[in-house]
Design a protein around this motif. Sequence first.
Motif, PDB file in Angstrom:
ATOM      1  N   ASN A 161      -3.715   7.849   4.326  1.00 31.50           N
ATOM      2  CA  ASN A 161      -4.396   7.270   3.165  1.00 31.50           C
ATOM      3  C   ASN A 161      -4.780   5.812   3.408  1.00 31.50           C
ATOM      4  O   ASN A 161      -5.853   5.375   2.979  1.00 31.50           O
ATOM      5  N   PHE A 168      -3.954   0.573  -2.756  1.00 25.91           N
ATOM      6  CA  PHE A 168      -2.876   1.461  -2.313  1.00 25.91           C
ATOM      7  C   PHE A 168      -1.516   0.877  -2.714  1.00 25.91           C
ATOM      8  O   PHE A 168      -0.616   1.600  -3.126  1.00 25.91           O
ATOM      9  N   ARG A 190      -7.777   5.737   5.433  1.00 25.44           N
ATOM     10  CA  ARG A 190      -8.908   6.189   4.625  1.00 25.44           C
ATOM     11  C   ARG A 190      -9.468   5.060   3.752  1.00 25.44           C
ATOM     12  O   ARG A 190     -10.675   4.898   3.650  1.00 25.44           O
ATOM     13  N   GLN A 248       1.617  10.640   5.758  1.00 28.08           N
ATOM     14  CA  GLN A 248       0.612  10.743   4.694  1.00 28.08           C
ATOM     15  C   GLN A 248       0.140   9.356   4.253  1.00 28.08           C
ATOM     16  O   GLN A 248      -1.054   9.145   4.033  1.00 28.08           O
ATOM     17  N   TYR A 249       1.063   8.413   4.132  1.00 31.99           N
ATOM     18  CA  TYR A 249       0.696   7.046   3.755  1.00 31.99           C
ATOM     19  C   TYR A 249      -0.245   6.444   4.792  1.00 31.99           C
ATOM     20  O   TYR A 249      -1.222   5.780   4.435  1.00 31.99           O
TER      21      TYR A 249
END
Length: 193
Positions: free
Chosen positions: A174, A187, A177, A170-171
């Motif tokens: 992101n 982040f 992204r 997931q990290y």
Amino acid sequence: MPHPAHLLVAALLLLVPASTSSKKDHYRFRSDTSTEDPDFSGEDTYFGNSVTPASRCRHNYHERTENAINRQINLFLHVGYMYNSMAHHFGRCDVALPGFNTFFKQMAQEQREKSESLMAYQNLRGGLVTLQQVTAPATSEWGTGLEAMHHALELEKSVNQVEKIFTISQYITNLERVGPGLGEYMFDKLPQN
């Protein structure tokens, strides 16, 4: 009232005489048999392997299991060493991403705790903890946060920690992204780090 199956097991145990315990199983303890065995020379065949008990508390603990746990201990120590290197990379003044630094320090601490837990278990079972040399990381430059997370994902796959594999994936999503530069900086400030 006792369950009928419990009564059946108890009745069967009463029918089996205490002297039928195997002379070859020196790891078992029975209160109705002598703990001294004059025929026991210190070595015996146990599950087809020659095993010398390392400890009095060793019981039903196969040598292959002991060796596998030692390999896992050393793997956790190696992965923790890698995470320490990553943490200190992000703590440098020219990288300055304290969230990544904290995250990788926590990951290193988790690996140490897991290795300590397995070492305690090895002692509890009467096994012998055999530590190997921990190899240094191939690099001390881990690049961007995204690149380091890709390395972390591979490390977690090597120790098979499913929840961490999911979280780091997931990290990575992101970080891809938001992009490098300001996105990575923002982040780094998020509370998960």
